[in-house]
Write an enzyme that holds these catalytic residues in place. Structure first.
Site, PDB file in Angstrom:
ATOM      1  N   ASP A 127       0.832  -1.199   0.000  1.00 53.00           N
ATOM      2  CA  ASP A 127       0.000   0.000   0.000  1.00 53.00           C
ATOM      3  C   ASP A 127       0.873   1.259   0.000  1.00 53.00           C
ATOM      4  O   ASP A 127       1.962   1.277   0.588  1.00 53.00           O
ATOM      5  CB  ASP A 127      -0.885  -0.040   1.253  1.00 53.00           C
ATOM      6  CG  ASP A 127      -1.829   1.133   1.343  1.00 53.00           C
ATOM      7  OD1 ASP A 127      -2.724   1.229   0.491  1.00 53.00           O
ATOM      8  OD2 ASP A 127      -1.669   1.953   2.266  1.00 53.00           O
ATOM      9  N   GLU A 186       1.586  -0.068  -4.871  1.00 57.44           N
ATOM     10  CA  GLU A 186       0.603   0.945  -5.261  1.00 57.44           C
ATOM     11  C   GLU A 186       1.348   2.254  -5.531  1.00 57.44           C
ATOM     12  O   GLU A 186       1.858   2.890  -4.612  1.00 57.44           O
ATOM     13  CB  GLU A 186      -0.439   1.151  -4.164  1.00 57.44           C
ATOM     14  CG  GLU A 186      -1.481   2.189  -4.544  1.00 57.44           C
ATOM     15  CD  GLU A 186      -2.369   2.616  -3.387  1.00 57.44           C
ATOM     16  OE1 GLU A 186      -3.528   2.971  -3.640  1.00 57.44           O
ATOM     17  OE2 GLU A 186      -1.886   2.615  -2.231  1.00 57.44           O
TER      18      GLU A 186
END
Length: 611
Positions: A323, A352
């Site tokens: 993330d 990400e």
């Protein structure tokens, strides 16, 4: 009298042992490339004690921080076989012990195969997928209780719910699951997304237990499927036990206290940028409830490395999705990533990197030709292809083309593949848990879904499907995140619509599902799609034609985004059609002549296996 003395001795020993409230990692594994393991001990004034370890295991360092409740003890496990060790703590005449196990490692663990372009990744949010165990909807240990009537509350989905429906996912054609984080999140509200973790060695009890998480991996592996853990390196939650009693002031980024990130990821490599802007991107907090971790602190970085390795070994994981990758300290996150891939050379990690320019996304992929200019390497094998996602967002409403809209948007996206070190290791997707839902954008138009899924399933990269898309699920991002994260129908006892079964699905849901199942299962065994070369042609009349080909197979894909039937002059594609005389339509099995001209209906796609 002896009994009284013995009882007192036991109580005295227990009271001393209680000085250790936590030990992390709770155990380790033999035969690791990273042989030194740094064990964190936490307890009142634990740092005041001297420490030794049994069985001639060497302590290479003993590190105190400004908080006396922490002690970091590094031992060298090189050539140490699986066994039980004991740490002995001494403070004057007081002595107490703490056991630490070195476990046997799974055979060939370091060489585990990870996810790649042969996979189809299924993204789900466990709280919203299926409730397999209603008794754990709430936990007495954690603040937020289950409340399915609250759109942004906890709805009760859990690990058992996922396990119960693995055969559904296998039937669909998914080969890997990416679940949003499952470690404990003790926020008092909105905790179901679990990105504000409060204990990164523990599965949230409302999802299940560590043992159940391991069982999920085992059940997936029985089905030749994979488990990808969503790992968060950038931040923890404000309820994390270490934030409540910090090991050191610089364990988290302080300004002092909270200052929000400027979210300007471009500052990480902007040659004209200011230092303060770069600092605010990397060190600023994502939101007030998520304190920002300082990966430039060696203790923090090592803690995150060890935690990641521990989960890979313990749960037998097949990959990570990381993330907010590009918000981290870029040198620190590069070291973290390299440490994981040094330990597991075939382990894939997708980051990400939510940016809207290929060069900027490319910067974060391992061996990037862009980052090389600045002598930087993130060591990150895979990144998320957000520019392709951007194209999916409106292209199928563009019925006519000019210079750069309609199917030119796809063409222009793939033209820039030269910027990537490895375009075949990009994660490609129509949507995810943070974006507008594809079927909402296109008003559940099955034709537009088929157009998008056809390209997703046949293009270079690793396709990722968001839960429910395959049954036409929609949701309006404008109404808030809860609307794009609705419960999967049939995941809760008493649901009137059970989309996990053909008989329980509506006619519309079956149309979406049947198409998805057909194309994804076809893709499973197609090496030409997984690793074949891509050759594409400049679109004409809003029709995009491309080929996937290798030494033994050729697949031709034709996507007509125009509303009316188009006639395709096939002589233009002879460099790929060559001596093939016909093609089999993957979707309906019909044979199509490849002599001179081909007709394709409006808003339709063809996948042809050339013969």
């Amino acid at each position: 009298m002896k009994k009284i003395i013995l009882s007192f001795s036991i109580l005295f020993s227990l009271s001393l042992s209680a000085q250790i409230d936590r030990m992390e990692p709770p155990f380790w594994y033999e035969g690791m490339n990273k042989s030194e393991v740094q064990v964190l001990f936490y307890g009142k004034n634990i740092a005041e004690n001297s420490v030794s370890v049994s069985n001639n295991v060497v302590i290479t360092s003993r590190t105190k921080t400004e908080n006396p409740n922490y002690l970091f003890v590094t031992i060298d496990t090189k050539n140490v076989k699986a066994q039980d060790l004991q740490f002995t703590f001494t403070n004057g005449k007081k002595t107490f012990k703490k056991g630490f196990e070195i476990k046997k490692r799974k055979e060939n663990s370091a060489l585990r195969k990870s996810f790649d372009a042969s996979d189809v990744m299924y993204l789900l949010m466990p709280d919203r997928f299926a409730n397999g165990n209603p008794s754990n909807d709430s936990s007495s240990e954690l603040q937020e209780k289950g409340n399915r009537s609250l759109p942004g509350g906890r709805h009760g989905g859990d690990i058992q719910g996922i396990i119960n429906n693995l055969d559904y996912l296998k039937e669909l054609g998914a080969t890997a699951i990416w679940s949003t984080p499952m470690c404990e999140d003790n926020d008092n509200g909105y905790s179901y997304h679990t990105y504000a973790q409060s204990d990164v060695y523990r599965i949230d009890p409302r999802y299940g237990s560590n043992e159940e998480y391991k069982k999920l991996a085992d059940e997936l592996h029985k089905r030749d499927m994979k488990l990808i853990k969503d790992y968060v390196t950038n931040h923890w939650g404000a309820e994390h036990w270490m934030f409540k009693d910090m090991p050191a002031y610089d364990w988290f980024h302080q300004f002092p206290g909270y200052k929000q990130s400027n979210y300007r990821m471009t500052t990480q490599y902007d040659t004209n940028g200011s230092k303060i802007d770069a600092k605010l991107c990397m060190d600023g907090w994502f939101v007030p409830s998520m304190p920002d971790l300082n990966q430039s602190n060696p203790l923090v970085l090592n803690y995150l490395i060890q935690n990641a390795i521990w989960w890979i070994e313990y749960a037998d994981l097949d990959g990570f999705r990381v993330d907010t990758y590009s918000y981290n300290d870029k040198d620190g996150i590069g070291k973290w990533t390299k440490a994981i891939t040094d330990e597991y050379p075939y382990f894939n990690i997708v980051g990400e990197v939510w940016m809207h320019d290929q060069a900027q996304i490319s910067y974060w992929q391992k061996d990037s030709p862009i980052a090389k200019i600045q002598s930087y390497n993130s060591y990150l094998p895979s990144v998320m292809d957000f520019t392709l996602h951007d194209v999916f967002g409106n292209v199928f409403y563009e019925d006519r083309t000019d210079w750069n809209n309609g199917m030119f948007r796809f063409y222009d996206n793939f033209v820039n593949d030269f910027l990537y070190a490895d375009p075949n290791n990009l994660l490609i997707f129509l949507e995810n848990h943070d974006t507008g839902r594809y079927n909402q954008i296109y008003q559940k138009d099955i034709k537009k879904y088929q157009l998008g899924m056809t390209l997703l399933a046949t293009m270079r990269g690793i396709p990722q499907l968001y839960y429910g898309s395959e049954i036409g699920m929609a949701g309006d991002k404008g109404k808030g995140d809860a609307d794009i994260r609705q419960d999967f129908p049939g995941g809760w006892k008493g649901d009137s619509n059970n989309a996990f079964t053909a008989t329980g699905r509506t006619a519309e849901q079956n149309k979406f599902f049947d198409f998805s199942k057909k194309i994804l299962n076809w893709r499973k065994n197609k090496a030409v799609i997984h690793s074949g070369k891509l050759t594409h042609y400049v679109p004409e009349n809003n029709v995009y034609v491309y080929f996937r080909h290798n030494d033994t197979e050729t697949v031709m894909v034709i996507i007509n985004n125009a509303p009316d039937t188009q006639k395709i002059n096939l002589t233009r594609f002879q460099e790929n059609i060559k001596n093939f005389v016909s093609g089999t339509d993957v979707l309906d099995g019909k044979t199509i002549d490849l002599k001179n001209e081909l007709s394709i209906e409006g808003k339709t796609a063809l996948i042809l296996e050339l013969k």
